[in-house]
Structure formats: C-alpha cells, structure tokens
Write a protein that holds these residues in place. Structure first.
Motif, mmCIF file in Angstrom:
data_model
loop_
_atom_site.group_PDB
_atom_site.id
_atom_site.type_symbol
_atom_site.label_atom_id
_atom_site.label_comp_id
_atom_site.label_asym_id
_atom_site.label_seq_id
_atom_site.Cartn_x
_atom_site.Cartn_y
_atom_site.Cartn_z
ATOM 1 N N GLU A 20 22.751 34.355 -84.022
ATOM 2 C CA GLU A 20 23.540 35.593 -84.019
ATOM 3 C C GLU A 20 24.342 35.714 -82.718
ATOM 4 N N LEU A 21 23.704 35.381 -81.602
ATOM 5 C CA LEU A 21 24.383 35.421 -80.303
ATOM 6 C C LEU A 21 25.585 34.482 -80.304
ATOM 7 N N SER A 84 32.560 44.589 -70.968
ATOM 8 C CA SER A 84 31.955 45.531 -71.901
ATOM 9 C C SER A 84 31.223 44.791 -73.017
ATOM 10 N N LYS A 85 31.854 43.783 -73.573
ATOM 11 C CA LYS A 85 31.266 43.016 -74.672
ATOM 12 C C LYS A 85 30.054 42.212 -74.196
ATOM 13 N N ALA A 86 30.056 41.784 -72.946
ATOM 14 C CA ALA A 86 28.950 40.993 -72.409
ATOM 15 C C ALA A 86 27.640 41.778 -72.421
ATOM 16 N N LYS A 87 27.724 43.091 -72.349
ATOM 17 C CA LYS A 87 26.513 43.914 -72.424
ATOM 18 C C LYS A 87 25.810 43.719 -73.761
ATOM 19 N N ILE A 92 21.171 40.883 -76.677
ATOM 20 C CA ILE A 92 20.635 39.867 -77.587
ATOM 21 C C ILE A 92 19.842 38.818 -76.804
ATOM 22 N N VAL A 93 20.329 38.441 -75.633
ATOM 23 C CA VAL A 93 19.607 37.470 -74.795
ATOM 24 C C VAL A 93 18.232 38.022 -74.411
ATOM 25 N N LYS A 97 14.601 36.383 -75.250
ATOM 26 C CA LYS A 97 13.582 36.114 -74.230
ATOM 27 C C LYS A 97 12.244 36.754 -74.604
ATOM 28 N N LYS A 98 12.289 37.971 -75.155
ATOM 29 C CA LYS A 98 11.053 38.642 -75.566
ATOM 30 C C LYS A 98 10.376 37.890 -76.705
#
Length: 104
Positions: A20-21, A84-87, A92-93, A97-98
């Motif tokens: 998805e990322l 803004s989009k990087a947020k 998702i990152v 990680k979780k």
C-alpha cells in the motif's frame, strides 16, 4: 544462509501495508514528477522555439519572466505538497514497524 534481518525484510516487502505504501507513493510521485519536468522544460523550449512568451504581461515584463518566476512558486508548492503527503507515508511506515515488531 539467510540471516534474520534479510528474512524480516522479505516478509515486510510482501506485506499488504508495504505494498500500500509503495502504491500510494507511486500514485503521488510519478504524476508530480511528470508535471515538474513538463513545467520546468516548457520555459526553455518555448523561449527557444517560439515567440509566444515574448508578449507583454505587465508593462515591460514579458510572459517569459512571469513563467520563470512561476517556476520558483511551483518548486516551493511541490515541496510543501510533498511535505504534507509525506505525513501520510510516515503513518503507514509506523504501522509497518508496529506489525513487524509484533512477530518477534
């Protein structure tokens, strides 16, 4: 022999969240990059091969100057848009990680 980090990476790459990322990043980056290159190279192409930008825009200022300054605004605008989009990408990152950390 495959070490633990390599197998973790392969698992992460195959995960739906990681896919998805990649999909969201591609969906944003490819059109944005195409727009940037078209906008950026339009100025030298138009000024070299046409006279369309030689007309007066505001008094003695031609459309070529307006277009050139618009490139600065476009660059800043794309930087702000990406920030803004990087947020969204970062969210998702963090989820990846979780999920990756739960299996250990």
């Amino acid at each position: 022999m495959i070490n633990q980090n390599e197998s973790d990476y392969k698992k992460i790459v195959r995960s739906p969240l990681f896919q998805e990322l990649l999909q969201k990043k591609r969906k944003f980056i490819i059109p944005t990059t195409i727009f940037f290159f078209v906008f950026y190279f339009s100025l030298p192409v138009l000024t070299s091969y046409t006279t369309v930008l030689n007309k007066s825009a505001i008094g003695p200022i031609s459309w070529a100057w307006v277009f050139a300054f618009a490139q600065f605004a476009m660059t800043w605008g794309l930087c702000l848009l990406y920030s803004s989009k990087a947020k969204t990408f970062d969210t998702i990152v963090e989820q990846i990680k979780k999920v990756g950390g739960e299996d250990k």
